[in-house]
Design a protein around this motif. Structure first.
Motif: not given
Length: 251
Positions: A164-173
């Motif tokens: 996903g994108g940074p707004d969808e999975v911020p914790e992953v980023y």
């Protein structure tokens, strides 16, 4: 970019998967470079991209560990498999060469997506059995994943890698993106050519700003994406000189 002197390296597994291996080039006085190839984390790109570079560094006095890893479009790759592999391969470096490699004199050198992985690996928490690099070199690196995702680079490669994108999975980023993890107290050389059409130079500029004083941004005019890993180019000659300043081999 695949040829190398016969017998110059040996293939060594660091895990059970067919893609968990590296090519070890012995030599030098303990200084070593771990090479991480790019290709937007996809299977069609392999470690042979770095073989001529490995031969050049080996001739300059470094032991070299040119690693392969599971990419995101193959079983076990992506997140976390790709990251786990790079971490495991880095830690395996300390056991190579019968103790000939000095764990305190290892540089990570990554190209493109490999630049991202090299910077990410340098941000790992210290722990038993973990090798901490003395220096990191990002060559045309995808080192700001949030920006790369918003640009949709290489058919949304970052979104595919991270789910996903940074707004969808911020914790992953926050976990995977070097620009979010910076700064760290490890010398870093961030290299990018002005003629790079594969990875925008702005990604390296953004990372270097986030990394602060520990990072040096080296902008190379009239240099494209592959020049930075091609021995014989002016770009590679300059990069090798800068690496020798960061991690000098003793002769």
């Amino acid at each position: 970019m695949t040829s190398a002197p016969e017998g110059a390296y040996r293939t060594v597994p660091y895990g059970p998967s067919p893609e968990q291996f590296g090519e070890y080039w012995p030599g030098g006085d303990g200084a070593a470079a771990v090479l991480i190839h790019g290709g937007y984390w996809r299977a069609r790109y392999r470690l042979d991209l770095m073989r001529l570079m490995a031969a050049d560094l080996n001739a300059r006095g470094y032991a070299v560990w040119n690693i392969e890893y599971r990419r995101m479009d193959m079983p076990g790759g992506g997140r976390p498999g790709t990251f786990d592999d790079v971490s495991a391969a880095l830690d395996a470096m300390a056991g190579l060469g019968g103790g000939a490699v000095d764990p305190a004199r290892v540089a990570l050198v990554g190209h493109s997506a490999g630049g991202h992985l090299a910077l990410w690996a340098a941000h790992r928490a210290a722990g038993p059995g973990r090798l901490s690099p003395a220096a990191v070199v990002s060559l045309a690196g995808v080192c700001d994943l949030a920006a790369a995702a918003r640009l949709g680079l290489s058919d949304d490669a970052v979104r595919t890698l991270l789910g996903g994108g940074p707004d969808e999975v911020p914790e992953v980023y926050r976990w995977a993106d070097p620009a979010a993890l910076a700064p760290i107290d490890v010398p870093q050389l961030v290299v990018h050519g002005t003629a790079d059409e594969d990875v925008p130079i702005g990604l390296s500029e953004a990372y270097a700003e986030a990394a602060g004083r520990a990072a040096t941004l080296l902008t190379l005019p009239d240099t494209d994406h592959m020049d930075v890993i091609t021995p014989g180019t002016a770009a590679w000659t300059r990069i090798a000189e800068e690496l020798a300043r960061l991690l000098p081999p003793r002769r």
